[in-house]
Scaffold this active site. Structure first.
Site, PDB file in Angstrom:
ATOM      1  CB  CYS A 104      -0.940  -0.006   1.202  1.00  0.00           C
ATOM      2  SG  CYS A 104      -0.088  -0.060   2.791  1.00  0.00           S
ATOM      3  CB  THR A 105       0.166   4.869   0.109  1.00  0.00           C
ATOM      4  OG1 THR A 105      -0.908   4.713  -0.811  1.00  0.00           O
ATOM      5  CG2 THR A 105       0.926   6.144  -0.204  1.00  0.00           C
TER       6      THR A 105
END
Length: 309
Positions: free
Chosen positions: A177-178
């Protein structure tokens, strides 16, 4: 060096007194001219803040005075313009909303994989690679070979797992994810569901883009971020994407040349979905933004960020 330092941070840790922490943390940020959003919950802290470098480090040092946050990690990037308009410290049930009670990386979590070891892992043909971010984030960039769950919110992830993954078939699962927070919690959930070999990218895409040289990178495109930069590239340089104010979808330079794009009003993703009343409201707001700019002011309604939490 750009003027403003952005610090993305999170930590899963038991904070039973999180409500009492809200006011003093907000005061520390305001006193040091910091803007952004921090989330507090019983399970920890999460957020992104920005300001002058010396002021950011004052706030980070303040947070780390709490012994529970002494090892709080953060990721840094710089911007020429301030990426936020205001400072908020919010109280939440979860610092990242999965919607499944009891899931916590402090109880069990998958294997952390450092950015420099990530390429080798995801190149293993026995590994299924899952992007735990939302559809509009995946649209502008992801890892080569990654599966897009096509979720619009993180709370949809458990349903995706139930319908598409099988612990007897998918023996090795890698997620990203980010910044690392969603895939960390997702790995905890999957282990609770009986998946045994679960891996996640330590520090998220941001740390990967900062650490891994572009010439050996398996990342394709840009990475959506939840502030006024909209997207970043390798070495955390600001990307080429902007964002539609009406629907918040990131837009490439080519999409902004579309006849359906009007700054602050519509884009190819929402042009046919907006009612006449909504378009009129957006046109008036954009007019006020333009007038504020002529006066040398920042129109507070010009914020285009999505909530990442």
């Amino acid at each position: 060096m750009s003027k403003y330092l952005t610090a993305a941070l999170y930590k899963f840790v038991s904070l039973p007194d999180y409500k009492a922490l809200q006011a003093p943390i907000l005061a520390a940020c305001v006193t040091n001219h910091i803007k952004g959003t921090l989330l507090l919950a019983e399970e920890g802290i999460n957020g992104t803040i920005a300001g002058l470098p010396e002021d950011i480090h004052k706030v980070l040092n303040y947070l780390r005075q709490d012994s529970r946050l002494a090892d709080l990690e953060h990721k840094e990037s710089y911007a020429d313009e301030h990426p936020f308009y205001r400072m908020k410290v919010k109280l939440k049930k979860e610092i990242v909303t999965l919607g499944v009670p009891g899931v916590s990386p402090t109880k069990q979590v998958g294997t952390y994989v450092k950015p420099e070891d990530w390429n080798a892992l995801i190149s293993d043909p026995d590994v299924i690679l899952i992007d735990t971010r939302n559809d509009y984030e995946v649209d502008i960039g992801t890892f080569k070979g990654a599966v897009d769950p096509k979720t619009t919110a993180f709370r949809e992830f458990p349903e995706y797992v139930a319908k598409n993954l099988d612990k007897t078939k998918h023996k090795k699962v890698a997620m990203f994810c980010t910044g690392g927070i969603r895939c960390e919690k997702a790995s905890s959930y999957m282990m609770e569901q009986g998946f045994e070999e679960v891996y996640h990218l330590q520090g998220g895409i941001l740390k990967y883009l900062e650490t891994v040289p572009e010439e050996s990178s398996l990342w394709q495109g840009e990475c959506f971020v939840f502030d006024q930069r909209v997207a970043i590239k390798h070495n955390l340089a600001v990307g080429e994407y902007d964002q539609c104010y009406a629907c918040r979808h990131p837009l490439s330079p080519e999409e902004m040349r579309s006849e359906k794009y009007a700054a602050g009003i519509s884009c190819p993703y929402c042009y046919d979905k907006l009612s006449p009343e909504k378009k009129a409201s957006l046109m008036e707001r954009q007019k006020q933004v333009a007038l504020a700019k002529l006066r040398g002011e920042t129109h507070i309604g010009n914020s285009q960020k999505r909530e990442s939490f």
